[in-house]
Scaffold this motif. Structure first.
Motif, mmCIF file in Angstrom:
data_model
loop_
_atom_site.group_PDB
_atom_site.id
_atom_site.type_symbol
_atom_site.label_atom_id
_atom_site.label_comp_id
_atom_site.label_asym_id
_atom_site.label_seq_id
_atom_site.Cartn_x
_atom_site.Cartn_y
_atom_site.Cartn_z
ATOM 1 N N TRP A 179 43.961 76.199 56.495
ATOM 2 C CA TRP A 179 43.263 76.937 55.434
ATOM 3 C C TRP A 179 44.177 77.479 54.417
ATOM 4 N N VAL A 180 44.281 76.725 53.336
ATOM 5 C CA VAL A 180 45.079 77.166 52.126
ATOM 6 C C VAL A 180 44.176 77.986 51.086
ATOM 7 N N GLU A 181 44.663 79.006 50.653
ATOM 8 C CA GLU A 181 44.036 79.766 49.570
ATOM 9 C C GLU A 181 45.021 80.172 48.500
ATOM 10 N N THR A 182 44.808 80.003 47.295
ATOM 11 C CA THR A 182 45.681 80.380 46.220
ATOM 12 C C THR A 182 45.032 81.363 45.316
ATOM 13 N N ARG A 183 45.568 82.468 45.334
ATOM 14 C CA ARG A 183 44.842 83.542 44.585
ATOM 15 C C ARG A 183 44.767 83.093 43.164
ATOM 16 N N GLU A 184 43.534 83.246 42.682
ATOM 17 C CA GLU A 184 43.151 83.103 41.239
ATOM 18 C C GLU A 184 44.188 83.560 39.959
ATOM 19 N N ASP A 185 44.556 84.871 40.490
ATOM 20 C CA ASP A 185 45.522 85.302 39.366
ATOM 21 C C ASP A 185 46.946 85.353 39.485
ATOM 22 N N LEU A 232 48.539 81.552 49.212
ATOM 23 C CA LEU A 232 49.700 81.617 47.922
ATOM 24 C C LEU A 232 49.243 82.566 47.227
ATOM 25 N N THR A 233 50.201 83.731 47.113
ATOM 26 C CA THR A 233 49.843 84.978 46.374
ATOM 27 C C THR A 233 51.029 85.329 45.357
ATOM 28 N N ASP A 234 50.652 86.607 44.802
ATOM 29 C CA ASP A 234 51.717 87.264 43.666
ATOM 30 C C ASP A 234 52.390 88.385 44.483
ATOM 31 N N ASP A 235 53.540 88.641 43.617
ATOM 32 C CA ASP A 235 54.327 89.563 44.023
ATOM 33 C C ASP A 235 53.584 91.034 44.434
ATOM 34 N N VAL A 236 52.690 91.339 43.783
ATOM 35 C CA VAL A 236 51.849 92.592 43.868
ATOM 36 C C VAL A 236 51.284 92.761 45.500
ATOM 37 N N THR A 237 50.402 91.290 45.620
ATOM 38 C CA THR A 237 49.822 91.331 46.882
ATOM 39 C C THR A 237 50.686 91.366 48.024
ATOM 40 N N ILE A 238 51.919 90.344 48.013
ATOM 41 C CA ILE A 238 52.742 90.398 49.086
ATOM 42 C C ILE A 238 53.414 91.816 49.327
ATOM 43 N N HIS A 255 56.245 98.097 56.608
ATOM 44 C CA HIS A 255 56.849 99.398 56.121
ATOM 45 C C HIS A 255 58.010 99.381 55.178
ATOM 46 N N GLN A 256 58.063 98.235 54.511
ATOM 47 C CA GLN A 256 58.976 97.835 53.337
ATOM 48 C C GLN A 256 58.091 97.743 51.812
ATOM 49 N N ASP A 257 58.542 98.729 51.171
ATOM 50 C CA ASP A 257 57.741 98.794 49.890
ATOM 51 C C ASP A 257 58.454 97.817 48.756
ATOM 52 N N LYS A 258 58.347 96.628 49.069
ATOM 53 C CA LYS A 258 58.928 95.707 47.930
ATOM 54 C C LYS A 258 58.325 94.435 48.360
ATOM 55 N N ALA A 259 58.448 93.640 47.209
ATOM 56 C CA ALA A 259 57.811 92.161 47.453
ATOM 57 C C ALA A 259 58.827 91.387 48.159
ATOM 58 N N ASP A 302 48.592 83.496 60.153
ATOM 59 C CA ASP A 302 48.924 83.771 58.659
ATOM 60 C C ASP A 302 50.128 83.188 58.194
ATOM 61 N N VAL A 303 50.478 82.494 57.177
ATOM 62 C CA VAL A 303 51.617 82.516 56.370
ATOM 63 C C VAL A 303 51.153 83.077 54.878
ATOM 64 N N VAL A 304 52.006 83.960 54.289
ATOM 65 C CA VAL A 304 51.735 84.404 52.999
ATOM 66 C C VAL A 304 52.926 84.227 52.240
ATOM 67 N N ILE A 305 52.726 83.235 51.199
ATOM 68 C CA ILE A 305 53.985 83.389 50.396
ATOM 69 C C ILE A 305 53.591 83.791 48.930
ATOM 70 N N SER A 306 54.692 84.413 48.423
ATOM 71 C CA SER A 306 54.535 84.691 46.934
ATOM 72 C C SER A 306 55.223 83.755 46.153
ATOM 73 N N VAL A 307 54.083 83.029 45.334
ATOM 74 C CA VAL A 307 54.515 81.876 44.395
ATOM 75 C C VAL A 307 55.518 82.671 43.416
ATOM 76 N N GLU A 308 55.097 83.865 43.026
ATOM 77 C CA GLU A 308 56.377 84.417 41.758
ATOM 78 C C GLU A 308 57.634 84.313 42.463
ATOM 79 N N THR A 309 57.831 85.111 43.637
ATOM 80 C CA THR A 309 59.194 85.204 44.031
ATOM 81 C C THR A 309 59.776 83.559 44.264
#
Length: 174
Positions: free
Chosen positions: A15-21, A63-69, A78-82, A111-118
């Motif tokens: 199941w692949v999801e790319t955040r719209e933003d 596939l998401t952004d730095d804010v979400t990840i 407990h690591q407040d960073k992208a 689940d695998v979550v990847i920041s496309v921005e990073t």
């Protein structure tokens, strides 16, 4: 003794999801859902997991952004960073009745979550494609879902070598 799985090639429901933003500087480099599906199937064939009695697995890829990840990383690690990739293994806890359920249904790996921005920033620094970077991160996440870890330099070296092998299987190398 007869092996539990009768299917020598594992199947994967991905199941692949790319955040719209998510802002992509190179949208054409983003792999299609069918490409991701093919890659995960090849990787599972290479890794030969045995946890599903019917050889079927389920993986969720976001596939998401730095804010979400960053939010996920802060909440669960407990690591407040992208970061570039997070993996949330579904099999870390026992599920009552799971043996019966997974005789006919795919075994959820997690689940695998990847920041496309990073990923975009990392690939610009290293001069290879976004597709290569995303595949590298997805392979890393899948290994974590299957129980691989890198608590020390030796384990990290072994895991990185396995990632290279997985990328060779799909004709992507660094």
């Amino acid at each position: 003794m007869i092996p539990l799985t009768q299917n020598p090639t594992p199947e994967v429901e991905l199941w692949v999801e790319t955040r719209e933003d998510v802002e992509l500087t190179h949208k054409a480099e983003l792999p299609t859902v069918s490409t991701w599906q093919t890659w995960f199937k090849i990787w599972l064939s290479e890794l030969k997991p045995t946890s599903s009695p019917i050889g079927r697995y389920e993986v969720n890829l976001l596939l998401t952004d730095d804010v979400t990840i960053r939010q996920l990383n802060a909440t669960y690690r407990h690591q407040d960073k992208a970061t570039d990739v997070l993996a949330f293994a579904a099999q870390e806890t026992e599920i009552p009745g799971a043996q019966t359920i997974y005789q006919t249904a795919p075994l959820p790996l997690g689940d695998v979550v990847i920041s496309v921005e990073t990923a975009q920033r990392q690939r610009h620094d290293a001069h290879y494609s976004l597709t290569q970077e995303l595949a590298w991160l997805a392979a890393h996440g899948l290994l974590h879902l299957l129980g691989w870890d890198h608590p020390d330099d030796i384990a990290l070296k072994i895991m990185l070598e396995q990632q290279q092998q997985l990328l060779r299987q799909i004709d992507l190398t660094f």
